[in-house]
Design a protein around this motif. Sequence first.
Motif, PDB file in Angstrom:
ATOM      1  N   ALA A 134      -3.905   7.005   1.936  1.00  0.00           N
ATOM      2  CA  ALA A 134      -4.156   8.461   1.662  1.00  0.00           C
ATOM      3  C   ALA A 134      -2.825   9.286   2.292  1.00  0.00           C
ATOM      4  O   ALA A 134      -2.842  10.337   2.714  1.00  0.00           O
ATOM      5  CB  ALA A 134      -5.235   8.997   2.458  1.00  0.00           C
ATOM      6  N   GLY A 135      -1.768   8.399   2.255  1.00  0.00           N
ATOM      7  CA  GLY A 135      -0.425   8.970   2.937  1.00  0.00           C
ATOM      8  C   GLY A 135       0.192   9.943   1.713  1.00  0.00           C
ATOM      9  O   GLY A 135      -0.466  10.236   0.704  1.00  0.00           O
ATOM     10  N   GLY A 136       1.467   9.939   1.713  1.00  0.00           N
ATOM     11  CA  GLY A 136       2.265  10.906   0.874  1.00  0.00           C
ATOM     12  C   GLY A 136       2.092  10.348  -0.284  1.00  0.00           C
ATOM     13  O   GLY A 136       1.962  11.003  -1.306  1.00  0.00           O
ATOM     14  N   ALA A 137       2.514   9.039  -0.704  1.00  0.00           N
ATOM     15  CA  ALA A 137       2.352   8.503  -1.856  1.00  0.00           C
ATOM     16  C   ALA A 137       1.270   8.382  -2.577  1.00  0.00           C
ATOM     17  O   ALA A 137       0.868   8.850  -3.778  1.00  0.00           O
ATOM     18  CB  ALA A 137       3.072   6.922  -1.958  1.00  0.00           C
ATOM     19  N   ASN A 156      -9.361   4.456   2.604  1.00  0.00           N
ATOM     20  CA  ASN A 156      -8.360   4.553   3.530  1.00  0.00           C
ATOM     21  C   ASN A 156      -8.960   4.359   5.033  1.00  0.00           C
ATOM     22  O   ASN A 156     -10.029   4.401   5.340  1.00  0.00           O
ATOM     23  CB  ASN A 156      -7.844   6.134   3.620  1.00  0.00           C
ATOM     24  N   ARG A 157      -7.840   3.594   5.842  1.00  0.00           N
ATOM     25  CA  ARG A 157      -8.482   3.319   7.034  1.00  0.00           C
ATOM     26  C   ARG A 157      -8.986   4.596   8.013  1.00  0.00           C
ATOM     27  O   ARG A 157      -9.790   4.382   8.601  1.00  0.00           O
ATOM     28  CB  ARG A 157      -6.976   2.782   7.796  1.00  0.00           C
ATOM     29  N   SER A 158      -8.140   5.771   7.806  1.00  0.00           N
ATOM     30  CA  SER A 158      -8.566   6.946   8.745  1.00  0.00           C
ATOM     31  C   SER A 158      -9.197   7.812   7.756  1.00  0.00           C
ATOM     32  O   SER A 158      -8.864   8.243   6.748  1.00  0.00           O
ATOM     33  CB  SER A 158      -7.482   7.690   9.147  1.00  0.00           C
ATOM     34  N   ALA A 204      -1.527   1.943  -2.394  1.00  0.00           N
ATOM     35  CA  ALA A 204      -0.613   2.987  -1.911  1.00  0.00           C
ATOM     36  C   ALA A 204      -0.406   2.710  -0.378  1.00  0.00           C
ATOM     37  O   ALA A 204      -0.109   4.035   0.502  1.00  0.00           O
ATOM     38  CB  ALA A 204      -0.863   4.503  -2.214  1.00  0.00           C
ATOM     39  N   LEU A 231       2.053   0.040  -5.193  1.00  0.00           N
ATOM     40  CA  LEU A 231       3.600   1.033  -5.221  1.00  0.00           C
ATOM     41  C   LEU A 231       4.713   0.315  -4.500  1.00  0.00           C
ATOM     42  O   LEU A 231       5.661   0.759  -4.580  1.00  0.00           O
ATOM     43  CB  LEU A 231       3.215   2.117  -4.597  1.00  0.00           C
ATOM     44  N   GLY A 254       5.897  -1.206  -7.998  1.00  0.00           N
ATOM     45  CA  GLY A 254       6.216   0.193  -7.766  1.00  0.00           C
ATOM     46  C   GLY A 254       7.652   0.519  -8.523  1.00  0.00           C
ATOM     47  O   GLY A 254       8.023   1.441  -8.360  1.00  0.00           O
ATOM     48  N   LEU A 258       9.156   4.284  -9.003  1.00  0.00           N
ATOM     49  CA  LEU A 258      10.333   4.733  -8.353  1.00  0.00           C
ATOM     50  C   LEU A 258      11.355   5.026  -9.410  1.00  0.00           C
ATOM     51  O   LEU A 258      12.233   6.128  -9.214  1.00  0.00           O
ATOM     52  CB  LEU A 258      10.952   3.205  -7.704  1.00  0.00           C
TER      53      LEU A 258
HETATM   54  P1  NAP Z   1       2.508   6.847   4.528  1.00  0.00           P
HETATM   55  O1  NAP Z   1       2.649   8.345   4.193  1.00  0.00           O
HETATM   56  O2  NAP Z   1       3.030   6.474   5.792  1.00  0.00           O
HETATM   57  O3  NAP Z   1       1.184   6.435   4.207  1.00  0.00           O
HETATM   58  C1  NAP Z   1       0.578   5.067   4.549  1.00  0.00           C
HETATM   59  C2  NAP Z   1      -0.878   4.844   4.206  1.00  0.00           C
HETATM   60  O4  NAP Z   1      -0.911   3.532   4.278  1.00  0.00           O
HETATM   61  C3  NAP Z   1      -1.731   5.740   5.043  1.00  0.00           C
HETATM   62  O5  NAP Z   1      -2.870   6.163   4.214  1.00  0.00           O
HETATM   63  C4  NAP Z   1      -2.161   4.688   6.085  1.00  0.00           C
HETATM   64  O6  NAP Z   1      -3.507   4.835   6.477  1.00  0.00           O
HETATM   65  C5  NAP Z   1      -2.256   3.391   5.201  1.00  0.00           C
HETATM   66  N1  NAP Z   1      -1.901   2.263   6.117  1.00  0.00           N
HETATM   67  C6  NAP Z   1      -0.542   1.968   6.777  1.00  0.00           C
HETATM   68  N2  NAP Z   1      -0.731   0.868   7.713  1.00  0.00           N
HETATM   69  C7  NAP Z   1      -2.055   0.423   7.362  1.00  0.00           C
HETATM   70  C8  NAP Z   1      -2.736  -0.817   7.662  1.00  0.00           C
HETATM   71  N3  NAP Z   1      -2.052  -1.848   8.525  1.00  0.00           N
HETATM   72  N4  NAP Z   1      -3.949  -0.950   7.132  1.00  0.00           N
HETATM   73  C9  NAP Z   1      -4.438  -0.241   6.468  1.00  0.00           C
HETATM   74  N5  NAP Z   1      -3.647   1.052   5.980  1.00  0.00           N
HETATM   75  C10 NAP Z   1      -2.755   1.316   6.466  1.00  0.00           C
HETATM   76  O7  NAP Z   1       3.294   6.169   3.484  1.00  0.00           O
HETATM   77  P2  NAP Z   1       3.738   6.437   1.802  1.00  0.00           P
HETATM   78  O8  NAP Z   1       5.005   7.360   2.122  1.00  0.00           O
HETATM   79  O9  NAP Z   1       2.371   7.004   1.529  1.00  0.00           O
HETATM   80  O10 NAP Z   1       4.028   4.995   1.506  1.00  0.00           O
HETATM   81  C11 NAP Z   1       3.089   3.966   1.296  1.00  0.00           C
HETATM   82  C12 NAP Z   1       3.454   2.839   0.248  1.00  0.00           C
HETATM   83  O11 NAP Z   1       3.990   3.426  -1.043  1.00  0.00           O
HETATM   84  C13 NAP Z   1       4.874   2.212   0.973  1.00  0.00           C
HETATM   85  O12 NAP Z   1       4.778   0.794   0.725  1.00  0.00           O
HETATM   86  C14 NAP Z   1       5.915   2.638   0.174  1.00  0.00           C
HETATM   87  O13 NAP Z   1       7.007   1.811  -0.010  1.00  0.00           O
HETATM   88  C15 NAP Z   1       5.167   2.781  -1.363  1.00  0.00           C
HETATM   89  N6  NAP Z   1       5.942   3.873  -1.938  1.00  0.00           N
HETATM   90  C16 NAP Z   1       6.487   3.695  -3.196  1.00  0.00           C
HETATM   91  C17 NAP Z   1       6.971   4.598  -4.190  1.00  0.00           C
HETATM   92  C18 NAP Z   1       7.546   4.390  -5.417  1.00  0.00           C
HETATM   93  O14 NAP Z   1       8.189   4.980  -5.997  1.00  0.00           O
HETATM   94  N7  NAP Z   1       7.289   3.064  -6.001  1.00  0.00           N
HETATM   95  C19 NAP Z   1       7.252   6.141  -3.489  1.00  0.00           C
HETATM   96  C20 NAP Z   1       6.767   6.379  -2.312  1.00  0.00           C
HETATM   97  C21 NAP Z   1       5.806   5.152  -1.458  1.00  0.00           C
HETATM   98  P3  NAP Z   1      -3.704   5.895   7.800  1.00  0.00           P
HETATM   99  O15 NAP Z   1      -4.160   7.173   6.968  1.00  0.00           O
HETATM  100  O16 NAP Z   1      -5.215   5.528   8.291  1.00  0.00           O
HETATM  101  O17 NAP Z   1      -2.612   5.946   8.673  1.00  0.00           O
END
Ligand code: NAP
Length: 290
Positions: A134-137, A156-158, A204, A231, A254, A258
């Motif tokens: 549930a993060g940015g992506a 999602n975890r949270s 994600a 992703l 992903g 990208l």
């Molecule tokens: P983010 O904003 O930090 O969000 C991370 C999400 O993953 C949160 O929902 C977090 O849960 C969850 N999470 C993190 N660690 C975890 C764990 N150990 N167990 C369970 N859940 C966990 O990151 P983001 O920017 O969205 O990126 C997420 C992924 O997408 C990354 O791998 C990034 O490389 C990929 N991405 C790819 C693209 C692309 O163009 N292909 C673009 C952006 C991102 P909580 O809410 O509980 O903290």
Amino acid sequence: MVVPTGSTRVAGVIGDPVRHSLSPALHNAAFAELGLDWTYLAFEVPVGRGADAVAAMRALGIEGLSVTMPHKDTVAAAVDELSPAAALLGAANCVRRDGDRLIGENTDGAGFLRSLRTQAGVDPAGLRTVVLGAGGAARAVIVALAAEGALVTVVNRSPDAAARAAALGGEAGGATAEALGGRSGSASVGGAEAARDADVVVNATPLGMTDSDPLPVDPALLSDSQIVVDLIYRPERTPLLEAAAEAGATTLNGVGMLLYQAAEQFTMWTGHDAPVDAMAAAVGLDLAGS
Ligand code: NAP
């Protein structure tokens, strides 16, 4: 590579850290492929200076900016106008010019949808989808899927973050219902077992970026009728995608998202279709490698 002159047009990425960014290689490869007199730079802008960077873009006549951590929110607040996706997400990953006005855009969702459509041949309308994270992506993907009429379950975890992301998806689904002939997308919070009945499962979370990570979902829930998207783009083949392929699912990494999110930005700035194969080759990623 074209040596910049007085008439070279400038685009770039702002972020911190930003020196590892693939965006300069992606966009400069595209400019070179199309013979455009443009250049793309990385600007290391510390936290708290995102609005200054937008002011600099205005003053220097920079044609386009990509925006990465930690500036997506502050840039969204500093531009003159936001696209519907950027407004809903409260985050801009890109700024384009419309005359003197600066428009904040968010191309992550469009990049994801284009990857799903062109690489997996799937129209998300009416599909049951599960988004892990549930993060940015995740939020960009949830909003994009719901806006296209998909039924999204957010896992999602949270729980608080899951509820916020699902609320955004619900808003996006409702907002486009009329355009979809009354068939609206939706988003709600659920448990991982929802993956069993899903048509599309999207990881994600960052789980899978390192060897020691657990799988983001139990592979026993995956099957051959599904599309499983991770992703993550490095590694190109995550343990989740290996497990999904073993279960007979169609898999997508992903790399497509990208490249296509960058391609959307390139087209907004230059008016040209982006040469995605040349862009992929420039950063050593394989668009067909899912
Ligand atoms: P983010 O904003 O930090 O969000 C991370 C999400 O993953 C949160 O929902 C977090 O849960 C969850 N999470 C993190 N660690 C975890 C764990 N150990 N167990 C369970 N859940 C966990 O990151 P983001 O920017 O969205 O990126 C997420 C992924 O997408 C990354 O791998 C990034 O490389 C990929 N991405 C790819 C693209 C692309 O163009 N292909 C673009 C952006 C991102 P909580 O809410 O509980 O903290």
